[in-house]
Design a protein around this motif. Structure first.
Motif, PDB file in Angstrom:
ATOM      1  N   ASN A  87       0.806  -1.221   0.000  1.00  0.00           N
ATOM      2  CA  ASN A  87       0.000   0.000   0.000  1.00  0.00           C
ATOM      3  C   ASN A  87       0.837   1.268   0.000  1.00  0.00           C
ATOM      4  OD1 ASN A  87      -2.410  -1.449  -0.007  1.00  0.00           O
ATOM      5  ND2 ASN A  87      -2.376  -1.660   2.214  1.00  0.00           N
ATOM      6  N   ILE A  88       2.146   1.157   0.063  1.00  0.00           N
ATOM      7  CA  ILE A  88       3.008   2.331   0.040  1.00  0.00           C
ATOM      8  C   ILE A  88       3.118   2.826  -1.399  1.00  0.00           C
ATOM      9  CG2 ILE A  88       5.346   3.169   0.457  1.00  0.00           C
ATOM     10  CD1 ILE A  88       5.507   1.226   2.796  1.00  0.00           C
ATOM     11  N   GLU A  89       2.824   4.105  -1.603  1.00  0.00           N
ATOM     12  CA  GLU A  89       2.738   4.676  -2.948  1.00  0.00           C
ATOM     13  C   GLU A  89       4.068   4.634  -3.687  1.00  0.00           C
ATOM     14  OE1 GLU A  89       1.468   8.900  -4.963  1.00  0.00           O
ATOM     15  OE2 GLU A  89       0.589   8.356  -3.041  1.00  0.00           O
ATOM     16  N   LEU A  90       5.179   4.832  -2.992  1.00  0.00           N
ATOM     17  CA  LEU A  90       6.488   4.836  -3.627  1.00  0.00           C
ATOM     18  C   LEU A  90       6.799   3.489  -4.272  1.00  0.00           C
ATOM     19  CD1 LEU A  90       9.241   6.188  -4.199  1.00  0.00           C
ATOM     20  CD2 LEU A  90       9.997   5.285  -1.996  1.00  0.00           C
ATOM     21  N   LEU A  91       6.431   2.409  -3.616  1.00  0.00           N
ATOM     22  CA  LEU A  91       6.699   1.074  -4.156  1.00  0.00           C
ATOM     23  C   LEU A  91       5.896   0.784  -5.413  1.00  0.00           C
ATOM     24  CD1 LEU A  91       6.966  -1.060  -0.901  1.00  0.00           C
ATOM     25  CD2 LEU A  91       8.802  -0.210  -2.349  1.00  0.00           C
ATOM     26  N   GLN A  92       4.772   1.440  -5.575  1.00  0.00           N
ATOM     27  CA  GLN A  92       3.953   1.235  -6.760  1.00  0.00           C
ATOM     28  C   GLN A  92       4.513   1.981  -7.967  1.00  0.00           C
ATOM     29  OE1 GLN A  92      -0.011   2.251  -5.559  1.00  0.00           O
ATOM     30  NE2 GLN A  92      -0.140   0.570  -4.102  1.00  0.00           N
ATOM     31  N   LYS A  93       5.403   2.937  -7.746  1.00  0.00           N
ATOM     32  CA  LYS A  93       5.963   3.733  -8.839  1.00  0.00           C
ATOM     33  C   LYS A  93       7.319   3.235  -9.322  1.00  0.00           C
ATOM     34  CE  LYS A  93       3.644   7.973  -7.494  1.00  0.00           C
ATOM     35  NZ  LYS A  93       3.773   9.369  -7.113  1.00  0.00           N
ATOM     36  N   ILE A  94       7.877   2.189  -8.699  1.00  0.00           N
ATOM     37  CA  ILE A  94       9.218   1.764  -9.079  1.00  0.00           C
ATOM     38  C   ILE A  94       9.208   0.595 -10.069  1.00  0.00           C
ATOM     39  CG2 ILE A  94      10.303   2.605  -6.973  1.00  0.00           C
ATOM     40  CD1 ILE A  94      10.346  -0.248  -5.967  1.00  0.00           C
ATOM     41  N   GLY A  95       8.061   0.292 -10.635  1.00  0.00           N
ATOM     42  CA  GLY A  95       7.957  -0.805 -11.586  1.00  0.00           C
ATOM     43  C   GLY A  95       8.785  -0.585 -12.842  1.00  0.00           C
ATOM     44  N   LYS A  96       8.671   0.605 -13.444  1.00  0.00           N
ATOM     45  CA  LYS A  96       9.435   0.887 -14.666  1.00  0.00           C
ATOM     46  C   LYS A  96      10.938   0.908 -14.421  1.00  0.00           C
ATOM     47  CE  LYS A  96       6.418   2.957 -17.957  1.00  0.00           C
ATOM     48  NZ  LYS A  96       6.633   3.070 -19.346  1.00  0.00           N
ATOM     49  N   PRO A  97      11.427   1.593 -13.387  1.00  0.00           N
ATOM     50  CA  PRO A  97      12.878   1.537 -13.156  1.00  0.00           C
ATOM     51  C   PRO A  97      13.399   0.122 -12.913  1.00  0.00           C
ATOM     52  CG  PRO A  97      11.918   3.342 -11.909  1.00  0.00           C
ATOM     53  CD  PRO A  97      10.785   2.557 -12.496  1.00  0.00           C
ATOM     54  N   ILE A  98      12.604  -0.702 -12.255  1.00  0.00           N
ATOM     55  CA  ILE A  98      13.025  -2.085 -12.039  1.00  0.00           C
ATOM     56  C   ILE A  98      13.093  -2.818 -13.370  1.00  0.00           C
ATOM     57  CG2 ILE A  98      12.280  -4.295 -11.078  1.00  0.00           C
ATOM     58  CD1 ILE A  98      11.398  -2.787  -8.607  1.00  0.00           C
ATOM     59  N   SER A  99      12.129  -2.599 -14.247  1.00  0.00           N
ATOM     60  CA  SER A  99      12.157  -3.239 -15.564  1.00  0.00           C
ATOM     61  C   SER A  99      13.389  -2.818 -16.352  1.00  0.00           C
ATOM     62  CB  SER A  99      10.899  -2.879 -16.351  1.00  0.00           C
ATOM     63  OG  SER A  99       9.757  -3.407 -15.725  1.00  0.00           O
ATOM     64  N   TYR A 100      13.717  -1.543 -16.321  1.00  0.00           N
ATOM     65  CA  TYR A 100      14.907  -1.071 -17.037  1.00  0.00           C
ATOM     66  C   TYR A 100      16.182  -1.644 -16.422  1.00  0.00           C
ATOM     67  CZ  TYR A 100      11.837   2.231 -19.401  1.00  0.00           C
ATOM     68  OH  TYR A 100      10.840   2.798 -20.147  1.00  0.00           O
ATOM     69  N   THR A 101      16.201  -1.776 -15.105  1.00  0.00           N
ATOM     70  CA  THR A 101      17.365  -2.364 -14.444  1.00  0.00           C
ATOM     71  C   THR A 101      17.536  -3.822 -14.843  1.00  0.00           C
ATOM     72  OG1 THR A 101      17.051  -0.863 -12.568  1.00  0.00           O
ATOM     73  CG2 THR A 101      18.432  -2.792 -12.206  1.00  0.00           C
ATOM     74  N   ILE A 102      16.442  -4.562 -14.923  1.00  0.00           N
ATOM     75  CA  ILE A 102      16.513  -5.964 -15.346  1.00  0.00           C
ATOM     76  C   ILE A 102      16.999  -6.059 -16.787  1.00  0.00           C
ATOM     77  CG2 ILE A 102      15.110  -8.008 -15.852  1.00  0.00           C
ATOM     78  CD1 ILE A 102      13.454  -7.243 -13.356  1.00  0.00           C
ATOM     79  N   LEU A 103      16.522  -5.180 -17.657  1.00  0.00           N
ATOM     80  CA  LEU A 103      16.996  -5.177 -19.043  1.00  0.00           C
ATOM     81  C   LEU A 103      18.490  -4.873 -19.115  1.00  0.00           C
ATOM     82  CD1 LEU A 103      14.031  -3.379 -20.827  1.00  0.00           C
ATOM     83  CD2 LEU A 103      14.648  -5.798 -20.962  1.00  0.00           C
ATOM     84  N   LEU A 104      18.957  -3.945 -18.305  1.00  0.00           N
ATOM     85  CA  LEU A 104      20.381  -3.631 -18.265  1.00  0.00           C
ATOM     86  C   LEU A 104      21.187  -4.834 -17.783  1.00  0.00           C
ATOM     87  CD1 LEU A 104      22.732  -1.579 -18.463  1.00  0.00           C
ATOM     88  CD2 LEU A 104      22.223  -0.966 -16.096  1.00  0.00           C
ATOM     89  N   LEU A 105      20.704  -5.515 -16.760  1.00  0.00           N
ATOM     90  CA  LEU A 105      21.391  -6.699 -16.257  1.00  0.00           C
ATOM     91  C   LEU A 105      21.436  -7.803 -17.315  1.00  0.00           C
ATOM     92  CD1 LEU A 105      20.037  -6.869 -12.614  1.00  0.00           C
ATOM     93  CD2 LEU A 105      22.378  -6.401 -13.317  1.00  0.00           C
ATOM     94  N   LEU A 106      20.351  -7.993 -18.060  1.00  0.00           N
ATOM     95  CA  LEU A 106      20.352  -8.991 -19.127  1.00  0.00           C
ATOM     96  C   LEU A 106      21.346  -8.615 -20.232  1.00  0.00           C
ATOM     97  CD1 LEU A 106      16.546  -9.781 -19.401  1.00  0.00           C
ATOM     98  CD2 LEU A 106      18.358 -11.328 -18.647  1.00  0.00           C
ATOM     99  N   PHE A 107      21.417  -7.328 -20.556  1.00  0.00           N
ATOM    100  CA  PHE A 107      22.382  -6.864 -21.554  1.00  0.00           C
ATOM    101  C   PHE A 107      23.807  -7.126 -21.091  1.00  0.00           C
ATOM    102  CE2 PHE A 107      25.038  -3.416 -23.277  1.00  0.00           C
ATOM    103  CZ  PHE A 107      24.926  -3.713 -24.628  1.00  0.00           C
TER     104      PHE A 107
END
Length: 92
Positions: free
Chosen positions: A20-40
């Motif tokens: 229910n914490i609003e900040l955690l709901q907004k970090i989805g896109k940065p996490i996706s980009y971080t995962i893509l960077l790690l895969l690269f």
């Protein structure tokens, strides 16, 4: 391996508790980009590994066979579950 699985389940539990914490709901896109960077970066390290590149055909065939076996097993298991648990029986 159990450490990685434990960390993952720990993260799931903490995420569930803090959902229910609003900040955690907004970090989805940065996490996706971080995962893509790690895969690269993983791809770069695999490409730089001469042993992997030299055995790519052998590894590719093995990976294909494992993927096909896993998919076939999943399809057969799903069919069996449907057939034995969900299919309506015809009354004769």
């Amino acid at each position: 391996m159990f450490t990685v699985i434990g960390i993952m389940f720990g993260g799931i539990a903490i995420g569930y508790l803090l959902r229910n914490i609003e900040l955690l709901q907004k970090i989805g896109k940065p996490i996706s980009y971080t995962i893509l960077l790690l895969l690269f970066l993983l791809g770069i390290s695999v490409g730089a590994n001469e042993a992997i590149v030299n055995n790519l055909t052998t590894l590719g065939v093995q990976a294909l066979l494992i993927a096909l076996a896993g998919t076939t097993g999943s399809i057969l298991a799903a069919w069996a579950v449907y057939h034995f648990f969900f299919k309506e029986r015809r009354k004769e």
